[in-house]
Design a protein around this motif. Structure first.
Motif, short mmCIF file in Angstrom:
data_model
loop_
_atom_site.label_atom_id
_atom_site.label_comp_id
_atom_site.label_asym_id
_atom_site.label_seq_id
_atom_site.Cartn_x
_atom_site.Cartn_y
_atom_site.Cartn_z
N LEU A 49 2.26 -7.82 7.82
CA LEU A 49 1.50 -6.41 7.63
C LEU A 49 1.19 -5.59 8.81
O LEU A 49 1.44 -4.52 8.94
CB LEU A 49 0.53 -6.50 6.63
N LEU A 50 0.62 -6.39 9.86
CA LEU A 50 0.28 -5.73 11.07
C LEU A 50 1.59 -5.46 11.76
O LEU A 50 1.48 -4.37 12.55
CB LEU A 50 -0.67 -6.59 11.80
N ALA A 51 2.43 -6.41 11.95
CA ALA A 51 3.76 -6.14 12.56
C ALA A 51 4.61 -4.93 12.10
O ALA A 51 5.11 -4.34 12.67
CB ALA A 51 4.56 -7.52 12.74
N GLU A 52 4.46 -4.84 10.78
CA GLU A 52 5.21 -3.69 10.02
C GLU A 52 4.50 -2.49 9.93
O GLU A 52 5.01 -1.58 9.24
CB GLU A 52 5.65 -4.30 8.56
N ASN A 53 3.29 -2.45 10.55
CA ASN A 53 2.51 -1.12 10.48
C ASN A 53 2.17 -0.88 9.03
O ASN A 53 1.79 0.39 8.75
CB ASN A 53 3.07 -0.08 11.46
N PHE A 54 1.77 -1.76 8.19
CA PHE A 54 1.38 -1.35 6.80
C PHE A 54 -0.24 -1.35 7.10
O PHE A 54 -1.03 -0.60 6.21
CB PHE A 54 1.84 -2.32 6.05
N VAL A 55 -0.68 -2.33 7.87
CA VAL A 55 -2.31 -2.45 8.22
C VAL A 55 -2.52 -2.43 9.43
O VAL A 55 -1.75 -2.76 10.45
CB VAL A 55 -2.53 -3.61 7.59
N GLY A 56 -3.59 -1.81 9.95
CA GLY A 56 -4.04 -1.50 11.10
C GLY A 56 -5.25 -2.41 11.48
O GLY A 56 -6.02 -2.82 10.33
N MET A 57 -5.59 -2.88 12.57
CA MET A 57 -6.81 -3.85 13.10
C MET A 57 -7.69 -2.95 14.09
O MET A 57 -7.05 -2.16 15.16
CB MET A 57 -6.43 -4.95 13.53
N THR A 58 -8.84 -2.86 14.04
CA THR A 58 -9.90 -2.19 14.95
C THR A 58 -10.14 -3.32 15.96
O THR A 58 -9.73 -4.29 15.87
CB THR A 58 -11.21 -1.98 14.29
N GLU A 59 -10.69 -2.68 17.12
CA GLU A 59 -11.15 -3.51 18.31
C GLU A 59 -12.00 -4.58 17.80
O GLU A 59 -12.03 -5.78 18.47
CB GLU A 59 -11.47 -2.62 19.24
N ASP A 60 -12.68 -4.50 16.73
CA ASP A 60 -13.77 -5.60 16.44
C ASP A 60 -13.23 -6.46 15.59
O ASP A 60 -13.96 -7.30 14.78
CB ASP A 60 -15.08 -4.81 16.15
N ARG A 62 -11.72 -5.68 12.18
CA ARG A 62 -11.72 -5.25 10.99
C ARG A 62 -10.51 -4.56 10.61
O ARG A 62 -9.77 -4.18 11.34
CB ARG A 62 -12.85 -4.42 10.80
N TYR A 63 -9.93 -4.60 9.41
CA TYR A 63 -8.69 -4.34 8.90
C TYR A 63 -8.92 -2.99 8.03
O TYR A 63 -9.68 -2.83 7.30
CB TYR A 63 -7.91 -5.55 8.09
N TYR A 64 -7.58 -2.31 7.96
CA TYR A 64 -7.42 -0.98 7.08
C TYR A 64 -6.15 -0.65 6.84
O TYR A 64 -5.10 -0.94 7.65
CB TYR A 64 -8.31 0.22 7.91
N LEU A 65 -5.82 -0.03 5.73
CA LEU A 65 -4.48 0.69 5.39
C LEU A 65 -4.07 1.73 6.42
O LEU A 65 -4.90 2.58 6.47
CB LEU A 65 -4.29 0.88 4.09
N LEU A 66 -2.90 1.90 6.74
CA LEU A 66 -2.49 2.87 7.48
C LEU A 66 -1.78 3.88 6.48
O LEU A 66 -1.29 3.57 5.56
CB LEU A 66 -1.29 2.72 8.44
N ASP A 67 -1.93 5.04 6.65
CA ASP A 67 -1.64 6.26 5.86
C ASP A 67 -0.56 6.28 5.48
O ASP A 67 0.39 6.21 6.63
CB ASP A 67 -2.42 7.55 6.24
N GLY A 68 0.05 6.70 4.42
CA GLY A 68 1.44 7.07 4.10
C GLY A 68 2.21 5.84 3.84
O GLY A 68 3.55 5.81 3.45
N ARG A 69 1.75 4.71 4.10
CA ARG A 69 2.85 3.40 4.03
C ARG A 69 2.49 2.64 2.83
O ARG A 69 3.61 1.92 2.45
CB ARG A 69 2.55 2.37 5.36
N VAL A 70 1.44 2.92 2.24
CA VAL A 70 1.10 2.22 1.10
C VAL A 70 0.67 3.16 0.10
O VAL A 70 -0.27 3.69 0.30
CB VAL A 70 -0.06 0.96 1.37
#
Length: 70
Positions: A49-60, A62-70
């Motif tokens: 999911l990170l590689a396909e840009n569905f999910v983003g990861m903060t520097e610390d 933590r994970y979040y959904l990227l807008d428009g993908r899901v």
């Protein structure tokens, strides 16, 4: 692994993790060397999911959904 993708996405949606500010920590996102028994595909799915840009990861970490993908 498809079920693991859906589990992660639903988990992030239910926690409201849609921006870096609302990102959440997911304890199962990293593989644990002490885990035995049934294979857990969620760490592998998270990498995908990170590689396909569905999910983003903060520097610390933590994970979040990227807008428009899901």
């Amino acid at each position: 692994i498809k079920r693991a993708y859906l589990t992660i996405i639903e988990d992030l949606k239910s926690k409201g993790a849609r921006t870096p500010e609302t990102a959440v920590a997911l304890p199962y996102a990293r593989r644990s060397p002490l885990r035995f028994g049934v294979r857990d595909h969620r760490p592998t799915a998270m990498k995908g999911l990170l590689a396909e840009n569905f999910v983003g990861m903060t520097e610390d970490g933590r994970y979040y959904l990227l807008d428009g993908r899901v």
